[in-house]
Design an enzyme around this catalytic site. Structure first.
Site, PDB file in Angstrom:
ATOM      1  N   HIS A 199     -14.486 -15.292   1.730  1.00  0.00           N
ATOM      2  CA  HIS A 199     -15.642 -14.688   1.833  1.00  0.00           C
ATOM      3  C   HIS A 199     -16.461 -14.541   2.965  1.00  0.00           C
ATOM      4  O   HIS A 199     -17.190 -13.544   3.072  1.00  0.00           O
ATOM      5  CB  HIS A 199     -16.541 -15.595   0.728  1.00  0.00           C
ATOM      6  CG  HIS A 199     -16.098 -15.534  -0.712  1.00  0.00           C
ATOM      7  ND1 HIS A 199     -15.559 -14.282  -1.233  1.00  0.00           N
ATOM      8  CD2 HIS A 199     -15.860 -16.425  -1.543  1.00  0.00           C
ATOM      9  CE1 HIS A 199     -15.032 -14.496  -2.428  1.00  0.00           C
ATOM     10  NE2 HIS A 199     -15.193 -16.186  -2.937  1.00  0.00           N
ATOM     11  N   ARG A 306      -7.429   0.927  -5.118  1.00  0.00           N
ATOM     12  CA  ARG A 306      -6.856  -0.238  -5.597  1.00  0.00           C
ATOM     13  C   ARG A 306      -7.647  -0.602  -6.854  1.00  0.00           C
ATOM     14  O   ARG A 306      -8.864  -1.406  -6.947  1.00  0.00           O
ATOM     15  CB  ARG A 306      -6.625  -1.376  -4.518  1.00  0.00           C
ATOM     16  CG  ARG A 306      -5.837  -1.017  -3.567  1.00  0.00           C
ATOM     17  CD  ARG A 306      -5.562  -2.500  -2.464  1.00  0.00           C
ATOM     18  NE  ARG A 306      -4.516  -2.501  -1.507  1.00  0.00           N
ATOM     19  CZ  ARG A 306      -4.839  -2.356  -0.374  1.00  0.00           C
ATOM     20  NH1 ARG A 306      -5.841  -1.886   0.084  1.00  0.00           N
ATOM     21  NH2 ARG A 306      -3.756  -2.279   0.334  1.00  0.00           N
ATOM     22  N   ARG A 342      -4.912   4.393  -8.321  1.00  0.00           N
ATOM     23  CA  ARG A 342      -3.630   3.918  -8.416  1.00  0.00           C
ATOM     24  C   ARG A 342      -3.667   2.865  -9.548  1.00  0.00           C
ATOM     25  O   ARG A 342      -4.719   2.159  -9.848  1.00  0.00           O
ATOM     26  CB  ARG A 342      -3.257   2.861  -7.187  1.00  0.00           C
ATOM     27  CG  ARG A 342      -1.866   2.225  -7.170  1.00  0.00           C
ATOM     28  CD  ARG A 342      -1.480   1.639  -6.159  1.00  0.00           C
ATOM     29  NE  ARG A 342      -2.389   0.516  -6.024  1.00  0.00           N
ATOM     30  CZ  ARG A 342      -2.144  -0.456  -5.125  1.00  0.00           C
ATOM     31  NH1 ARG A 342      -1.262  -0.325  -3.987  1.00  0.00           N
ATOM     32  NH2 ARG A 342      -2.834  -1.730  -4.837  1.00  0.00           N
ATOM     33  N   GLU A 441       7.408   2.279  -2.047  1.00  0.00           N
ATOM     34  CA  GLU A 441       7.254   0.829  -1.517  1.00  0.00           C
ATOM     35  C   GLU A 441       8.520   0.007  -1.761  1.00  0.00           C
ATOM     36  O   GLU A 441       8.506  -0.865  -1.379  1.00  0.00           O
ATOM     37  CB  GLU A 441       6.092   0.177  -1.791  1.00  0.00           C
ATOM     38  CG  GLU A 441       5.625   0.341  -3.070  1.00  0.00           C
ATOM     39  CD  GLU A 441       4.339  -0.117  -3.533  1.00  0.00           C
ATOM     40  OE1 GLU A 441       3.526  -0.717  -2.788  1.00  0.00           O
ATOM     41  OE2 GLU A 441       3.810   0.015  -4.603  1.00  0.00           O
ATOM     42  N   ASN A 464       3.036  -1.641   3.603  1.00  0.00           N
ATOM     43  CA  ASN A 464       2.905  -3.066   3.378  1.00  0.00           C
ATOM     44  C   ASN A 464       4.237  -3.697   2.299  1.00  0.00           C
ATOM     45  O   ASN A 464       4.538  -4.892   2.782  1.00  0.00           O
ATOM     46  CB  ASN A 464       1.580  -3.729   2.636  1.00  0.00           C
ATOM     47  CG  ASN A 464       0.410  -3.039   3.291  1.00  0.00           C
ATOM     48  OD1 ASN A 464       0.463  -2.572   4.423  1.00  0.00           O
ATOM     49  ND2 ASN A 464      -0.930  -2.966   2.816  1.00  0.00           N
ATOM     50  N   ASP A 465       4.098  -3.189   1.696  1.00  0.00           N
ATOM     51  CA  ASP A 465       5.167  -3.607   0.538  1.00  0.00           C
ATOM     52  C   ASP A 465       6.640  -3.041   0.984  1.00  0.00           C
ATOM     53  O   ASP A 465       7.830  -3.776   1.016  1.00  0.00           O
ATOM     54  CB  ASP A 465       5.272  -3.192  -0.925  1.00  0.00           C
ATOM     55  CG  ASP A 465       4.177  -4.045  -1.627  1.00  0.00           C
ATOM     56  OD1 ASP A 465       4.430  -5.517  -1.601  1.00  0.00           O
ATOM     57  OD2 ASP A 465       3.466  -3.874  -2.206  1.00  0.00           O
ATOM     58  N   ARG A 475       5.121 -11.074   2.162  1.00  0.00           N
ATOM     59  CA  ARG A 475       4.334 -10.877   3.059  1.00  0.00           C
ATOM     60  C   ARG A 475       3.021 -11.640   3.179  1.00  0.00           C
ATOM     61  O   ARG A 475       2.189 -11.390   4.046  1.00  0.00           O
ATOM     62  CB  ARG A 475       3.726  -9.321   2.763  1.00  0.00           C
ATOM     63  CG  ARG A 475       2.989  -9.258   1.465  1.00  0.00           C
ATOM     64  CD  ARG A 475       2.699  -7.814   0.753  1.00  0.00           C
ATOM     65  NE  ARG A 475       1.462  -7.285   0.865  1.00  0.00           N
ATOM     66  CZ  ARG A 475       1.048  -6.449   0.151  1.00  0.00           C
ATOM     67  NH1 ARG A 475       1.633  -5.550  -0.520  1.00  0.00           N
ATOM     68  NH2 ARG A 475      -0.414  -6.240   0.426  1.00  0.00           N
ATOM     69  N   CYS A 512      -0.450   4.540   2.987  1.00  0.00           N
ATOM     70  CA  CYS A 512      -1.577   4.242   2.679  1.00  0.00           C
ATOM     71  C   CYS A 512      -1.535   2.463   3.182  1.00  0.00           C
ATOM     72  O   CYS A 512      -2.265   1.996   2.716  1.00  0.00           O
ATOM     73  CB  CYS A 512      -1.961   4.244   1.512  1.00  0.00           C
ATOM     74  SG  CYS A 512      -0.869   3.800   0.123  1.00  0.00           S
TER      75      CYS A 512
HETATM   76  C1  PEP Z   1       1.452  -1.189   0.398  1.00  0.00           C
HETATM   77  O1  PEP Z   1       1.978  -1.887  -0.367  1.00  0.00           O
HETATM   78  O2  PEP Z   1       1.359  -0.741   1.302  1.00  0.00           O
HETATM   79  C2  PEP Z   1       0.008  -0.855  -0.259  1.00  0.00           C
HETATM   80  C3  PEP Z   1      -0.567   0.016   0.149  1.00  0.00           C
HETATM   81  O3  PEP Z   1      -0.363  -1.496  -1.419  1.00  0.00           O
HETATM   82  P1  PEP Z   1      -0.767  -2.912  -1.520  1.00  0.00           P
HETATM   83  O4  PEP Z   1      -1.177  -3.437  -0.170  1.00  0.00           O
HETATM   84  O5  PEP Z   1      -2.051  -2.996  -2.592  1.00  0.00           O
HETATM   85  O6  PEP Z   1       0.255  -3.748  -2.112  1.00  0.00           O
HETATM   86 MG    MG Z   2       1.937  -2.319  -2.351  1.00  0.00          MG
END
Ligand code: PEP
Ligand code: MG
Length: 598
Positions: A199, A306, A342, A441, A464-465, A475, A512
């Protein structure tokens, strides 16, 4: 910690969560813990009185939190839900019923009984893999602290700031603490604990003041009133800096301030390369309240909304009406630009009380995102109806997360077609040409991207995924975080393969993940030919600056060289050797870290 002999220039390293450099006096806020929790056995005849005492403390705590919530300053109002969560903790059986039970069964005093309940809750949180959720334990601790203070008859602790321009040094800062502070007198925050999603981080970003968290022992080492330098870019804190360091950081501060305003001025200029190639820059958001900041930073739409947070901050599963109102608001505010909504990307862990899924050994590989939605089709249908209904009020696109192959996509499209048919039958308006996209992803989706591309309107690459699954790196596991590597040739090739499949099918491709916000990656992504980058809004001006300073032709030449390189290190070295070409006009590489960057 590094030190020198006369106690000057002591350096502490933490996690940078809100950017900027500040120099000012420390103001220790010691609201960390009720230092001693008295523990004693209660006479059987007095147990009811002990329970009454506990209930009174709960009520007093409820009144105090409600008062703080009602007096929240305008800038922080969007975070009022955190205080609502605190009120919900007061109603949670694991806190209230469990403590009463402990009092009766173990014949112990309320403080001790509460401490036992909190320890049990801590155990439950420790088993949760999701970092965001795990960090929410600090909310429970915070509420318990307040109850303990009330049990001790102390009432709420108030922080009075008499000096101007102080740096708050605390063990932890809750949103309620932050609300009680007179933020106009505060330069920034530093705390012992906390992570990127704590926070303190969220609040500091909302207030746009620098913050460093996770310093571990700041409150033990720093004395009240001593001089501090806080570097919110690097996560460094310097205690008692000497004159040379002060003037060096003052110079840095001036440079950053000038730099920040110069790039912010670019926000409204088009995102085009020096040779006229356009890359659309959009914002990733979690809450409708973030749209204003996104627009102010020059976002040309919302590339990723999200939606899971609305589910996480509601007591149960939010109903269609609540979702519809939220999505409609987003669609209306972002007009004439588009919002890509999404669908729910949530795993069993994230549902806490309202959905009790089975405990999974590997939640990242489990019943997550679209897999969950295809199982819980009522929840899925309700969200789809809400999104479709909102599409009548603005430009809305739907994005499905975690698609692994064609069959899954066809299953999803079938549910969507059903929902559309139903709305049509009931004469409820929605955009009949709504664009449907999927997140790329999962490595299998990359491999069959050519097949998937023929069945959707757009791709959005979730690096990210994708990096997590491609390199088999959890991650959220700090022990393998060093291997989380966007420059890995496998990752670059996967992005290239996805873009090629999209090109061949004539559909657009966005990216993204965090990689979109990394200026050092911008040239590679430009060379590959990504159409749209979507990122945290704070990163947009800098990425725009990079895009506007480089040429697509040069980026393609560099990419040609990069695809011949064999390791992530070689790619990184190549970029660093040619930094003036990859990030022209930016002298300092530290500024490259967007807020909250890994
Ligand atoms: C990703 O996986 O890159 C993504 C944008 O989604 P999240 O980080 O919400 O899994
Ligand atoms: Mg993702």
């Amino acid at each position: 910690m590094t030190n020198n002999r006369n106690g000057q220039n002591i350096r502490l390293q933490g996690i940078a969560v809100s950017p900027g450099i500040i120099i000012g006096k420390a103001r220790i806020v010691d609201r960390s813990k009720q230092k001693i929790v008295y523990q004693y056995i209660v006479n059987a005849n007095d147990l009811n009185r002990e329970v009454e005492r506990f209930k009174d403390a709960i009520q007093a705590t409820r009144d105090q939190i409600t008062a703080v919530k009602n007096n929240m300053p305008e800038q922080l109002k969007q975070h009022a839900f955190i205080l609502e969560a605190h009120l919900m903790i007061l109603d949670d059986n694991m806190v209230t019923d469990a403590t009463v039970k402990n009092i009766f069964e173990e014949k112990i005093n309320a403080e001790w009984a509460l401490k036992k309940s909190v320890q049990k809750i801590n155990k439950v949180f420790n088993e949760i893999d999701d970092e965001y959720i795990r960090e929410r334990f600090s909310d429970v601790e915070n509420v318990a602290e307040r109850i303990l203070r009330n049990l001790a008859g102390k009432g709420p602790e108030t922080i009075t700031i008499t000096d101007e321009n102080v740096i708050i040094v605390a063990h932890n800062l809750s949103p309620a603490d932050t609300t009680e502070l007179n933020t106009s007198k505060i330069l920034g925050f530093i705390t012992d604990i906390g992570g990127r999603t704590s926070h303190t981080a969220i609040m500091a970003q909302a207030l746009e003041i620098p913050a460093v968290v996770g310093l571990e022992a700041a409150t033990n080492i720093i004395t009240d009133g001593c001089l501090l330098i806080v570097d919110g870019y690097k996560g460094e804190v310097i205690i008692n800096p000497d004159v040379n360091l002060i003037s060096a950081f003052q110079e840095k501060q001036t440079y950053y301030e000038k730099y920040k305003s110069s790039i912010l001025r670019l926000s409204y200029l088009p995102s085009v390369t020096t040779d006229g190639h356009r890359v659309t820059l959009k914002a990733n958001i979690e809450f409708v309240e973030e749209i204003t900041a996104a627009k102010d930073h020059g976002a040309e739409g919302i590339g990723l909304y999200r939606t899971e947070y609305l589910y996480m901050r509601s007591k149960g599963i939010p109903d269609e009406e609540e979702l519809f109102n939220d999505y409609k608001q987003v669609a209306q505010i972002i007009q004439p630009e588009t919002v890509t909504i999404r669908t729910l990307d949530i795993g069993g862990d994230k549902f806490l009380s309202s959905y009790q899924g089975a405990k999974e050994m590997n939640p990242a590989l489990g019943l997550r995102a679209i897999r969950f939605c295809l199982k819980e089709t009522d929840i899925f249908r309700s969200q789809l109806r809400a999104i479709l209904r909102a599409s009548a009020f603005g430009k809305v696109q739907i994005l499905f997360p975690m698609i692994s192959g064609l069959q899954e996509l066809l299953d999803v499209k079938k549910v969507l077609a059903d929902v559309m048919k139903d709305l049509k039958k009931r004469k409820i308006e929605y955009d009949h040409d709504i664009k449907i996209g999927i997140m790329i992803e999962i490595p299998s989706a990359v491999t069959v991207a050519d097949i998937l591309a023929k069945n959707v309107d757009f791709f959005s690459i979730g690096t990210n995924d994708l990096i997590q699954y491609a390199l088999a790196i959890d991650r959220v596991n700090e022990h393998v975080a060093f291997m989380y590597e966007p420059y890995h040739p496998a990752v670059i090739r996967m992005i290239m393969q996805t873009v090629k499949a999209a090109r061949d099918a004539g559909i657009e491709v966005a990216l993204c993940g965090e990689m979109a916000a990394d200026p050092m990656c911008a040239s590679i992504l430009l060379g590959i030919g990504i159409d749209e980058l979507s990122m945290t809004s704070g990163a947009i001006p800098l990425i725009k600056k990079v895009i506007r300073s480089i040429s697509r032709k040069q980026a393609m030449n560099d990419l040609n060289h990069i695809i011949g390189l064999t390791t992530a290190m070689e790619v990184k070295n190549f970029i660093e050797k040619n930094l003036d070409r990859f990030i022209p006009d930016i002298k300092d590489k530290d500024i490259m870290q967007p807020p909250g960057a890994k």
